[in-house]
Enzyme design. Structure first.
Site, PDB file in Angstrom:
ATOM      1  N   HIS A   1       0.853  -1.105   0.094  1.00  0.00           N
ATOM      2  CA  HIS A   1      -0.039   0.114   0.055  1.00  0.00           C
ATOM      3  C   HIS A   1       0.857   1.446  -0.029  1.00  0.00           C
ATOM      4  O   HIS A   1       2.045   1.138   0.174  1.00  0.00           O
ATOM      5  CB  HIS A   1      -0.850   0.109   1.305  1.00  0.00           C
ATOM      6  CG  HIS A   1      -0.326   0.021   2.356  1.00  0.00           C
ATOM      7  ND1 HIS A   1       0.366   0.991   2.968  1.00  0.00           N
ATOM      8  CD2 HIS A   1      -0.014  -1.007   3.509  1.00  0.00           C
ATOM      9  CE1 HIS A   1       0.732   0.774   4.331  1.00  0.00           C
ATOM     10  NE2 HIS A   1       0.625  -0.397   4.294  1.00  0.00           N
TER      11      HIS A   1
ATOM     12  N   CYS B   1       3.917  -4.576   6.451  1.00  0.00           N
ATOM     13  CA  CYS B   1       3.304  -4.360   5.182  1.00  0.00           C
ATOM     14  C   CYS B   1       4.373  -3.789   4.361  1.00  0.00           C
ATOM     15  O   CYS B   1       5.499  -3.600   4.897  1.00  0.00           O
ATOM     16  CB  CYS B   1       2.321  -3.323   5.142  1.00  0.00           C
ATOM     17  SG  CYS B   1       0.597  -3.846   5.789  1.00  0.00           S
TER      18      CYS B   1
END
EC number: 2.3.2.-
Length: 169
Positions: A128, A144
């Site tokens: 992301h 992440c």
């Protein structure tokens, strides 16, 4: 007793490591073999994808790079920030499970609204955009794979649900 436990270990493929750890049977050789097996699986998956025409994403944790591929054709490589040592990014072979233009991400020690261009690939692990830092090239995330927002948009538009994601060291 050993016979029962070894039978149980053979039946529970994938939990053998847990059992050996629980009962202190694990050796460094066993752990090293497990890691080599995982690396071999990842290498085989990369070779298979490179022989195809499929789009796929490679995340190299040691280089802090994300590469977008079509078969063996490298389209572009981007600098990322992955998980810090306390919250590492998982390794393995995955696929994009879902895509969200924006969403809130929260967990122990963070609660971030309006995270852009989220592509979940395993549970809460995602690729992301990150607008809250500019430390790309350095592991700083909670696991992440962070990209600059404009680069996250580019990958988000290019990939689809089902796109393979290979994460390795």
């Amino acid at each position: 007793m050993n016979n029962k436990i070894s039978t149980l270990s053979r039946c529970l493929i994938g939990t053998t490591l847990t059992l050996t750890t629980l009962f202190s049977w694990s050796t460094s050789a066993t752990l090293a073999q497990s890691m080599r097996n995982r690396e071999n699986i990842i290498a085989e998956r990369i070779a298979t994808l490179q022989q195809s025409e499929k789009r796929w994403i490679e995340v190299d944790l040691s280089e802090q790079k994300l590469t977008a591929w079509e078969g063996s054709n490298k389209l572009y490589t981007l600098t990322v920030s992955t998980g810090k040592s306390a919250t590492p990014t998982i390794t393995g072979t995955f696929t994009v499970q879902s895509k969200h233009v924006s969403g809130r991400m929260r967990g122990p020690g963070y609660n971030v609204p309006s995270v852009p261009y989220i592509m979940y690939f395993s549970g809460g692990y995602a690729i992301h955009g990150a607008y809250w830092h500019n430390r790309f090239g350095t592991p700083v995330s909670h696991g992440c794979v962070n990209l600059r927002v404009s680069e996250a948009e580019k990958v988000f538009q290019w990939a689809s649900v089902g796109t393979p994601v290979i994460v390795h060291r």
